[in-house]
Design an enzyme around this catalytic site. Sequence first.
Site: not given
Length: 456
Positions: A123-124, A167
């Site tokens: 995600k990051t 996110e």
Amino acid sequence: MNIDSHILNGKKHIHFIGIGGSGMFPLAQILHHEGYYLTGSDNNPSDTLELVKSLGIPVMMGQKKENIEGADLIVHTAAIMADNEELIAAKASGVPVVERSELLGLITHRYQNAICVSGTHGKTTTTSMLTQILLHANLDPTAVIGGKLPSIGGNGRAGKSQTMVCEACEFVDTFLKLYPDTAIILNIDEDHMDYFKTMDNLIASFHKFCELTTNLIIANGDDPEVAKALIGIDKKVITFGLTDKNDYYAQNIVMHEGKIHTTFDLMHKGELLGNLDLYVPGKHNVTNSISACVAALNAGATFEQVKAGLAEFKGAGRRFELLAVKNGITIVDDYAHHPAEIKVTLDAAKAMNFKRVIAVHQPFTYSRTKLHLDYFADVLSIADIVVLSEIMGSREKNTYNIYAKDLADKIDGCLWFPTFDEIADYVVSIAQEGDLIITLGCGDVYKAAKKIINKL
């Protein structure tokens, strides 16, 4: 979602309890940019707190009940304990009180294209890539990222456009508080099982997240669990991946030896869009980058802008982050803490043809370590040498009777040490020119990397 989506309307003074938290600062940036009067409190000085103050936001040190005076909305982090004096006063005040993840949801509701990046892994990195591409394309996004993006000097920014990137974390169903217009689903893997209990429950939560999405779902077409989450979803779906069954996919992937540099052709339904340069390692990041490219193209970027923006991206903080090269020894830090993440990270490290890969891992939570003990042993064994710290319990007590020694015993030649100083001393004593030392974990194992660098 049970919070009124219009709760921010008419509010003038918003108070943040724990404003120095890395997840709080981007939200403060956005609301400050929108013209709200903000105040905040925190217990500990930090670099983030200095950034808060630099915006002209008044910050009270120490969490006292009088800090909330005058506020007509109060925000707190999940880390604030129930017996916190300031939080008790907030809840008794009659003023609306929301948790940080709820405020993030409220903010996504205010954008015409909130792009919410979900998935167990990546995600990051993907949120950071997408933000970098949109910035290069002059699309001026608002962003809330789980790690630091060097080009924006932090983990968030307030843009002037109607596009927001954030996110969407599945932990305790936090992502169900968001209002996604575009949803990216990178993958679904067994994690946070202390909360979800079964894979079916986890997939069901991702299904609900898809149902919340109003415009477009960008989904990994190579992931069978993602396919299950999409069953019965009547929304526009674009698939991405490494195989030609997807709408967008990679061909001719070349990983350049001894470099953090991959090139590949981006295909769309059999047609070549062009060749892309990627400066973060591993095939998993090729997959992540395709999803970011698709989201950027749909947000209005041209392929040429996507290509140039992606080439500018050199990684997010703690995601295969190059910390130093000392005496011919490369030191990298990575957030990987689930076996699947450790596997792709160590596979990528081994593919770079360093002399040896020395992995320093801090296991995170007793439940995850116990549940995946053999899996952790298998994937850590990809490295040439493995060193462990004690398990970081975080929110748990060790009712599982599990210790770092239990994991070390399953890995050939593995040693474990109670302190980062001892780890650093040992690693420095064995490191040789041409080695890669990589610290792995989502706790504070990066401190071991810094000690290793200092001792080298």
